[in-house]
Scaffold this motif. Structure first.
Motif, PDB file in Angstrom:
ATOM      1  N   VAL A   1       0.855  -1.184   0.000  1.00  0.00           N
ATOM      2  CA  VAL A   1       0.000   0.000   0.000  1.00  0.00           C
ATOM      3  C   VAL A   1       0.895   1.240   0.000  1.00  0.00           C
ATOM      4  O   VAL A   1       1.527   1.559   1.006  1.00  0.00           O
ATOM      5  CB  VAL A   1      -0.920   0.024   1.238  1.00  0.00           C
ATOM      6  CG1 VAL A   1      -1.794   1.272   1.219  1.00  0.00           C
ATOM      7  CG2 VAL A   1      -1.770  -1.236   1.300  1.00  0.00           C
ATOM      8  N   PRO A   2       0.983   1.979  -1.124  1.00  0.00           N
ATOM      9  CA  PRO A   2       1.779   3.206  -1.149  1.00  0.00           C
ATOM     10  C   PRO A   2       1.145   4.306  -0.292  1.00  0.00           C
ATOM     11  O   PRO A   2      -0.070   4.525  -0.331  1.00  0.00           O
ATOM     12  CB  PRO A   2       1.784   3.597  -2.631  1.00  0.00           C
ATOM     13  CG  PRO A   2       1.423   2.344  -3.368  1.00  0.00           C
ATOM     14  CD  PRO A   2       0.498   1.608  -2.460  1.00  0.00           C
ATOM     15  N   PHE A   3       1.956   4.974   0.476  1.00  0.00           N
ATOM     16  CA  PHE A   3       1.490   6.062   1.353  1.00  0.00           C
ATOM     17  C   PHE A   3       0.850   7.166   0.519  1.00  0.00           C
ATOM     18  O   PHE A   3      -0.206   7.716   0.881  1.00  0.00           O
ATOM     19  CB  PHE A   3       2.673   6.582   2.165  1.00  0.00           C
ATOM     20  CG  PHE A   3       2.310   7.500   3.290  1.00  0.00           C
ATOM     21  CD1 PHE A   3       1.132   7.341   3.999  1.00  0.00           C
ATOM     22  CD2 PHE A   3       3.161   8.538   3.665  1.00  0.00           C
ATOM     23  CE1 PHE A   3       0.790   8.184   5.048  1.00  0.00           C
ATOM     24  CE2 PHE A   3       2.840   9.387   4.713  1.00  0.00           C
ATOM     25  CZ  PHE A   3       1.650   9.210   5.405  1.00  0.00           C
ATOM     26  N   SER A   4       1.476   7.487  -0.613  1.00  0.00           N
ATOM     27  CA  SER A   4       0.954   8.575  -1.456  1.00  0.00           C
ATOM     28  C   SER A   4      -0.410   8.227  -2.032  1.00  0.00           C
ATOM     29  O   SER A   4      -1.255   9.115  -2.240  1.00  0.00           O
ATOM     30  CB  SER A   4       1.935   8.868  -2.597  1.00  0.00           C
ATOM     31  OG  SER A   4       2.169   7.694  -3.380  1.00  0.00           O
TER      32      SER A   4
ATOM     33  N   LEU B   1      -2.722   6.310  -0.540  1.00  0.00           N
ATOM     34  CA  LEU B   1      -3.686   6.484   0.548  1.00  0.00           C
ATOM     35  C   LEU B   1      -4.112   7.940   0.686  1.00  0.00           C
ATOM     36  O   LEU B   1      -5.272   8.251   0.970  1.00  0.00           O
ATOM     37  CB  LEU B   1      -3.087   5.994   1.869  1.00  0.00           C
ATOM     38  CG  LEU B   1      -3.024   4.487   2.129  1.00  0.00           C
ATOM     39  CD1 LEU B   1      -2.330   4.215   3.452  1.00  0.00           C
ATOM     40  CD2 LEU B   1      -4.422   3.874   2.128  1.00  0.00           C
ATOM     41  N   LYS B   2      -3.145   8.832   0.474  1.00  0.00           N
ATOM     42  CA  LYS B   2      -3.436  10.261   0.633  1.00  0.00           C
ATOM     43  C   LYS B   2      -4.399  10.771  -0.433  1.00  0.00           C
ATOM     44  O   LYS B   2      -4.950  11.869  -0.282  1.00  0.00           O
ATOM     45  CB  LYS B   2      -2.133  11.066   0.582  1.00  0.00           C
ATOM     46  CG  LYS B   2      -1.235  10.849   1.792  1.00  0.00           C
ATOM     47  CD  LYS B   2       0.039  11.676   1.685  1.00  0.00           C
ATOM     48  CE  LYS B   2       0.908  11.530   2.916  1.00  0.00           C
ATOM     49  NZ  LYS B   2       2.162  12.326   2.808  1.00  0.00           N
TER      50      LYS B   2
ATOM     51  N   PRO C   1     -12.824  12.333   6.852  1.00  0.00           N
ATOM     52  CA  PRO C   1     -13.750  11.916   5.792  1.00  0.00           C
ATOM     53  C   PRO C   1     -13.019  11.120   4.705  1.00  0.00           C
ATOM     54  O   PRO C   1     -11.845  11.367   4.425  1.00  0.00           O
ATOM     55  CB  PRO C   1     -14.286  13.241   5.240  1.00  0.00           C
ATOM     56  CG  PRO C   1     -13.255  14.261   5.605  1.00  0.00           C
ATOM     57  CD  PRO C   1     -12.644  13.797   6.907  1.00  0.00           C
ATOM     58  N   LEU C   2     -13.720  10.153   4.134  1.00  0.00           N
ATOM     59  CA  LEU C   2     -13.175   9.346   3.040  1.00  0.00           C
ATOM     60  C   LEU C   2     -13.582   9.960   1.717  1.00  0.00           C
ATOM     61  O   LEU C   2     -14.766  10.205   1.471  1.00  0.00           O
ATOM     62  CB  LEU C   2     -13.695   7.910   3.145  1.00  0.00           C
ATOM     63  CG  LEU C   2     -13.266   6.964   2.027  1.00  0.00           C
ATOM     64  CD1 LEU C   2     -11.777   6.668   2.108  1.00  0.00           C
ATOM     65  CD2 LEU C   2     -14.071   5.667   2.084  1.00  0.00           C
ATOM     66  N   LYS C   3     -12.599  10.249   0.859  1.00  0.00           N
ATOM     67  CA  LYS C   3     -12.864  10.811  -0.457  1.00  0.00           C
ATOM     68  C   LYS C   3     -12.967   9.650  -1.456  1.00  0.00           C
ATOM     69  O   LYS C   3     -11.954   9.075  -1.862  1.00  0.00           O
ATOM     70  CB  LYS C   3     -11.757  11.779  -0.851  1.00  0.00           C
ATOM     71  CG  LYS C   3     -11.716  13.022   0.018  1.00  0.00           C
ATOM     72  CD  LYS C   3     -10.607  13.978  -0.389  1.00  0.00           C
ATOM     73  CE  LYS C   3      -9.243  13.506   0.052  1.00  0.00           C
ATOM     74  NZ  LYS C   3      -8.174  14.497  -0.185  1.00  0.00           N
ATOM     75  N   MET C   4     -14.197   9.299  -1.807  1.00  0.00           N
ATOM     76  CA  MET C   4     -14.411   8.178  -2.709  1.00  0.00           C
ATOM     77  C   MET C   4     -13.943   8.526  -4.121  1.00  0.00           C
ATOM     78  O   MET C   4     -14.153   9.644  -4.592  1.00  0.00           O
ATOM     79  CB  MET C   4     -15.890   7.795  -2.741  1.00  0.00           C
ATOM     80  CG  MET C   4     -16.373   7.082  -1.494  1.00  0.00           C
ATOM     81  SD  MET C   4     -15.652   5.424  -1.335  1.00  0.00           S
ATOM     82  CE  MET C   4     -16.443   4.573  -2.705  1.00  0.00           C
TER      83      MET C   4
ATOM     84  N   GLY D   1      -9.927  -0.096   0.527  1.00  0.00           N
ATOM     85  CA  GLY D   1     -10.270  -0.763   1.776  1.00  0.00           C
ATOM     86  C   GLY D   1      -9.413  -0.293   2.926  1.00  0.00           C
ATOM     87  O   GLY D   1      -9.913  -0.028   4.031  1.00  0.00           O
ATOM     88  N   MET D   2      -8.106  -0.160   2.681  1.00  0.00           N
ATOM     89  CA  MET D   2      -7.231   0.346   3.740  1.00  0.00           C
ATOM     90  C   MET D   2      -7.485   1.822   3.996  1.00  0.00           C
ATOM     91  O   MET D   2      -7.359   2.291   5.133  1.00  0.00           O
ATOM     92  CB  MET D   2      -5.768   0.119   3.363  1.00  0.00           C
ATOM     93  CG  MET D   2      -5.325  -1.341   3.390  1.00  0.00           C
ATOM     94  SD  MET D   2      -5.725  -2.210   4.929  1.00  0.00           S
ATOM     95  CE  MET D   2      -4.980  -1.144   6.153  1.00  0.00           C
ATOM     96  N   ALA D   3      -7.852   2.565   2.947  1.00  0.00           N
ATOM     97  CA  ALA D   3      -8.168   3.990   3.138  1.00  0.00           C
ATOM     98  C   ALA D   3      -9.386   4.142   4.044  1.00  0.00           C
ATOM     99  O   ALA D   3      -9.451   5.072   4.862  1.00  0.00           O
ATOM    100  CB  ALA D   3      -8.415   4.652   1.785  1.00  0.00           C
TER     101      ALA D   3
END
Length: 809
Positions: A3-6, A8-9, A192-195, A180-182
């Motif tokens: 899972v790349p950190f970038s 996820l962002k 908030p999750l940005k779909m 899923g990890m986000a």
């Protein structure tokens, strides 16, 4: 899962460092096996501008002066790269720098000139075209002209990133994706999750007459497909290539990359068919016909059976369902129309097919964990959006959706499983008092819909959470992983008691057995509790042998591990053979573990699990008597006396070099040299088989324990022992154990009998042998006189002659 950190962002505004997020994920129940710092392999590797470039006379080298910003303006570096030029900006590894792979760069003289570093290619930086354009060009990496001199190279080429390598548990397939990890990160940080966007528009174009049917809904409960036309074959945008590369995938073409991107982002594997290559105007999802063949995209041909799922074009297989597409309908630069497939396949079927065919892919790995119908719907919409956004093609009106074998026109479900729970039940399971508002907030962050009525909770799980099955236990797990495991207060279980600790008597006894074996040169081993019928065949067990009445595994990992063991011998012999193959030509090993006997067949209840002590001895210096000595050592350790009977009916042991172990009249084990027939069939070099002396033994541990008595102190006799040697003439078939038993029975003063020599000659007589024994006499009442000993000897000889027909030589 990488899972790349970038990445996820892209979906969550993360306001903590990667190291802090690693700890947060661990606290939420996700094991980050490794946090990979992509820039960590670089030290003093920066952007350098070539301000001067002159050839080094008589060499292929160029002497360059490099402007590295704060690191220096006129750093001299020699390079042999043909594409270097004045004004070029490239990667400069300065003196005392480090490159990926631990390569250390130091200043050194090159063709008479000092070079204070190295100018680097993309390959030397660990890059490829997907990570940074121009990385695979032969020569130096040519960086953009607006790159600032002295900037760390990782920032310029996009390696200032982290990769979370996460080990997911089998019950969380919804997390087997970046999104899923986000979701979990958003919940943990209360952000908030940005779909990602999933909108698209369809044209009026339709694939007339095209049909999709599912004939095996038990293997494929949901199957969707959508047509796309006017396909533009091109390369993917750099951002997509980079994300794929960071997750370990290479870019192929924009269409294939979109399907791979959706698999990583959404956790939904996809496949694309070239419609022009289909032989009929339809797709059929069915079981394979026995013996049917398919050639997959990697060029491998597989022979299938009805337990394999196929996606066919009406006349031939086009895809091995859930694993890999077929070569006949792959996407190429000539593809103009395609059909996107997005489906939910049963995880058990995909796992069995993958293992039976030996074909494991990223797609099968996702399906084996499980894919929800929610992900099927979301994945298709996301793929169609990307096709439209990247102008890959035009979205037709032709959409196909089959649910449980029947056409499905919606509406799509909005919610998942509905159930009830209680706040008191959650707290009772956790053993702590979590405030009601906190419980509700945590469940809200995890996308559960909750209505509270006092202690009662009415809960609806999100559709992608198919792992949620019951009320309070699952809710308690969700609450505590967000609330914090560190808040749990350790308490005793209801039936727990305080003890002084230490091992139980049985545990102490097992440890004593192991210590005794180790003291005699044995090494403890551990083998699997499974083997196969072939292992029993190798030891020539009869068809009706009790060892063949075993428990069979319904879904074995491999045919070599298909039955539960009923004897230790196959496992021990396999270990010995493996050691010999690796050059370990002598050794002693043992294992104290269970064998398994079913109470009835077919199995209707748990089997009897009986501990057995198995041991193996091999090497040129070993023989029957050294093994017998080890067995005697075990008996002596527990104050037991073993007797021995010839074992001529053990299928895998030599009938003349094997013995049953008898304790107080009960057979408790057997040991001996493996038979010549078994030895000849071992997978060892032919010229060495005859040279190997291998001995196997096995003791029924509960039977051994049943004869162990509590030690009672007995003082050592204060009178000296007397030792006499006796040479006896006996029949060739006479067993040593029987003679020893009669000697001890004839005289209570005998404390020890030891055979030290066997001699045969014609002078003794045909069919006769001479056996020399050392007999030790000791009395607790007085010192033995010569007359006493002579009387004992006379009594022993008389007893031997009367009972066994044995005379003194």
């Amino acid at each position: 899962m990488r899972v790349p950190f970038s990445w996820l962002k892209e979906y969550v505004d993360i306001d903590c460092s990667a190291r802090e997020l690693q700890d947060i994920l661990f606290g939420c129940g996700f094991e980050v096996e490794e946090l990979i710092d992509l820039a960590g392999d670089f030290n003093r590797v920066v952007v350098g501008e070539v301000t001067e470039c002159v050839p080094q006379e008589g060499t292929h080298l160029f002497l360059c002066k490099i402007d590295a910003g704060e690191y220096g303006k006129d750093i001299e570096i020699s390079t042999g790269a043909p594409n270097v030029y004045q004004g070029m900006k490239t990667a400069a590894a300065l003196d005392d720098s480090t490159l990926p792979g631990g390569i250390h760069i130091k200043a050194r003289k090159m063709q008479g000139h000092m070079s204070y570093g190295m100018l680097c290619s993309g390959e030397e930086l660990g890059l490829n075209e997907d990570l940074f354009p121009g990385s695979e060009v032969y020569g130096l990496l040519d960086l953009p002209k607006d790159s600032v001199n002295g900037t760390p190279i990782a920032e310029v080429v996009g390696l200032n990133d982290y990769i979370f390598d996460i080990a997911l548990t089998a019950n969380r397939p919804d997390c087997n994706s970046i999104l899923g990890m986000a979701r979990e990160v958003a919940a943990a940080l209360d952000k908030p999750l940005k779909m990602p966007a999933t909108d698209y528009e369809c044209t009026d174009y339709e694939f007339e007459g095209f049909q999709v049917s599912v004939e095996a809904p038990e293997f494929c409960p949901r199957y969707t497909a959508h047509g796309v036309h006017n396909i533009r074959y091109d390369q993917s945008p750099q951002w997509m290539k980079r994300y794929l590369a960071l997750c370990g995938l290479r870019s192929i073409s924009v269409v294939v990359d979109i399907t791979n991107f959706v698999m990583l982002e959404m956790g939904q594997p996809m496949h694309a068919f070239d419609l022009e290559k289909l032989e009929s105007n339809r797709i059929i999802v069915r079981r394979a016909v026995e013996g049917e063949k398919i050639v997959t995209l990697d060029g491998k041909e597989f022979t299938l059976n009805p337990e394999n799922l196929m996606i066919c074009d009406g006349s031939k297989p086009e895809c091995l369902g859930g694993i890999m597409g077929g070569l006949s309908s792959e996407i190429t630069e000539n593809t103009k129309e395609l059909l996107l497939e997005c489906a939910k396949f049963e995880r058990d079927n995909i796992r069995k097919t993958s293992r039976s065919l030996g074909q494991s892919t990223d797609s099968s790995a996702h399906y084996e964990r499980g894919v929800s119908e929610y992900t099927v719907e979301l994945g298709m919409a996301r793929a169609l959006h990307l096709i439209q956004e990247l102008q890959v093609g035009e979205i037709s009106r032709s959409h196909f959706d089959i649910k449980n074998g029947q056409p499905f026109e919606g509406p799509y479900e909005e919610d998942g499983l509905h159930f009830t729970g209680t706040l008191s039940g959650i707290n009772r399971i956790l053993g702590i008092e979590v405030p009601a508002d906190t419980v509700l907030d945590i469940l809200r962050r995890l996308s559960f819909k909750v209505t509270r009525d006092g202690d009662h909770l009415d809960v609806t799980a999100p559709r992608y959470r198919e792992d949620i099955e019951i009320g309070d236990p699952d809710l308690a797990e969700e609450v505590i992983r967000e609330y914090g495991y560190d808040k749990i207060i350790p308490t005793f279980m209801k039936d727990a008691t305080v003890t002084s600790g230490g091992l139980t008597p049985e545990q102490q006894r097992r440890e004593k057995v192991k210590q005794c074996m180790c003291a005699q040169g044995f090494y403890e081993i551990q083998t699997l509790s499974f083997y196969s019928d072939a292992d029993l065949d190798a030891l020539h067990f009869a068809a009706d042998a009790v060892e063949r009445k075993c428990i069979r595994i319904l879904n074995p990992i491999t045919d070599r591990l298909s039955i539960m063991r009923t004897t230790m011998a196959p496992s021990l012999l396999t270990t010995v053979v493996d050691n010999i193959k690796f050059g370990n030509m002598e050794g002693r090993m043992f294992e104290l573990e269970n064998v398994y006997f079913p109470k009835s067949l077919p199995v209707t209840e748990l089997p009897d699990e009986i501990p057995h002590l198995g041991f193996a001895v091999y090497g040129n210096d070993e023989d029957f008597f050294t093994v017998k000595g080890a067995v005697e050592g075990l008996a002596q350790e527990f104050g037991l006396t073993f007797e021995y009977e010839r074992a001529q009916d053990v299928s895998y042991l030599h009938p003349g070099i094997a013995a049953y172990i008898v304790c107080e009249g009960e057979r408790i084990g057997v040991f001996g040299k493996i038979s010549n027939l078994v030895t000849s069939e071992l997978s060892l070099p032919k010229d060495s088989k005859a040279n190997h002396k291998i001995f196997l033994g096995e003791i029924d541990y509960p039977k051994l324990v049943s004869h162990i008595r509590t030690f009672v102190y007995k003082p050592v006799s204060e009178f000296p022992a007397v030792v006499r040697d006796l040479a006896l003439v006996a029949d060739e078939a006479q067993e040593c154990g029987t003679i020893v038993k009669e000697i001890k029975n004839a005289c209570p003063a005998v404390s020890e009998v030891e055979l030290f020599d066997i001699y045969r000659s014609m002078a003794i007589g045909k069919g006769k042998k001479s056996m020399a024994f050392k007999i030790t006499f000791v009395s607790d009442e007085k010192a033995l006189s010569p007359e006493d000993v002579n009387r004992f000897i006379k009594k022993i000889l008389g007893n031997l002659k009367f009972r066994l027909g044995i005379e003194m030589r």
